[in-house]
Design an enzyme around this catalytic site. Sequence first.
Site, PDB file in Angstrom:
ATOM      1  N   TYR A 175       0.849  -1.207   0.000  1.00  0.00           N
ATOM      2  CA  TYR A 175       0.000   0.000   0.000  1.00  0.00           C
ATOM      3  C   TYR A 175       0.880   1.251   0.000  1.00  0.00           C
ATOM      4  O   TYR A 175       0.665   2.177  -0.796  1.00  0.00           O
ATOM      5  CB  TYR A 175      -0.931   0.016   1.223  1.00  0.00           C
ATOM      6  N   LYS A 179       1.092   4.297  -2.798  1.00  0.00           N
ATOM      7  CA  LYS A 179       0.772   5.705  -2.512  1.00  0.00           C
ATOM      8  C   LYS A 179       1.977   6.605  -2.767  1.00  0.00           C
ATOM      9  O   LYS A 179       1.817   7.758  -3.168  1.00  0.00           O
ATOM     10  CB  LYS A 179       0.264   5.830  -1.072  1.00  0.00           C
ATOM     11  N   THR A 212     -13.762   6.155   6.303  1.00  0.00           N
ATOM     12  CA  THR A 212     -14.450   5.832   5.039  1.00  0.00           C
ATOM     13  C   THR A 212     -14.568   4.314   4.941  1.00  0.00           C
ATOM     14  O   THR A 212     -14.226   3.598   5.891  1.00  0.00           O
ATOM     15  CB  THR A 212     -13.635   6.341   3.826  1.00  0.00           C
TER      16      THR A 212
END
Length: 310
Positions: A175, A179, A212
């Site tokens: 990840y 990013k 989220t």
Amino acid sequence: MKWTSEKIPDQTSRTAIVTGANSGLGLACARELARAGARVVLACRNVSKGTDALSAIEQALPDAQLELAALDLAELASVESFAQEFLSSHGDGLDLLINNAGVMAPPRRETKDGFELQLGTNLLGHFALTAHLIAAMQGRPDARVVTVSSNAHKMGRISFDDLQSERRYNRWVAYAQSKLADLLFALELDRRLRASGSQIKSLAAHPGYAATNLQAAAPPLLDRMVMRVSNVLLAQSAEMGALPVLYAATEPGLEGGVYVGPDGAGEFRGHPRLSSPSRAARDERVAARLWSTAEELTGARFELEAGAAA
Ligand SMILES: NC(=O)c1ccc[n+]([C@@H]2O[C@H](COP(=O)([O-])OP(=O)(O)OC[C@H]3O[C@@H](n4cnc5c(N)ncnc54)[C@H](OP(=O)(O)O)[C@@H]3O)[C@@H](O)[C@H]2O)c1
């Protein structure tokens, strides 16, 4: 006074695409851009979730100009057909591309094209999408590409010797790599746009920590439970997390190549302000190598001179 979405200038007659617009930051960005008068294309992989998002925005904003289109960033053929459909139905062009969609820390999976899922979705899908659409942005006043990165980029390293994590997969390392790759891409795109004399700007933003579906979607149960608690205790809302993205997309006078994040401690929460990419994200040699690797993997090419596209 702190910047809020009420400060978004009038976006009437501007067309925006928001990837991952059915959830979290993407949904908040789509709604606020529509509220400011933009025509917004909700680019969603799941059309039924996209329809729900579109209805929710329409309910809040009956005059919103919205479109829904299918886009799966984990499949290059879908990226291409989304772009072709957009180009054939929007002859007047594109003003704003928000490369927002993302996945975080799933067990090792691959995209349809055999890329590690996080690199494939977060970077390579958006790389190809931007390449396909960039020509439609040429000549549009204040056209911007905004790519969403993360504080996690600071932990990232681009492992060219095992870019797809085939030899060793750690979902958080992958990840962070994806990013960092997003931020390297955004900054390199801006350098290339400047070098070509284009007026289009490429900017980057990150939301800090926002509650989220990102935390709920992928990781195993234990992580999900920990994150559910920290979402309640530490995270800001999706609406607050969307502010740096909206600021990068709409604040008049912003230079290309800037990175926007929240102004609170550790950049976890708060209102937008300019942030600093890590040293690794500013490494132009790594950025150039990643760019050519992405070209090779996706087959997409940016034709930035003379307004032509991939
Ligand atoms: N939330 C945070 O604290 C945080 C922090 C740093 C960075 N970010 C970044 O913010 C961005 C938005 O995330 P979020 O927090 O709003 O998470 P989210 O609520 O999970 O939204 C992610 C969106 O991306 C979409 N998506 C995932 N895979 C896709 C694919 N293959 N093709 C097209 N769309 C796809 C999801 O669609 P589905 O609904 O169909 O899954 C969803 O609409 C991501 O790039 C993330 O890395 C978030």
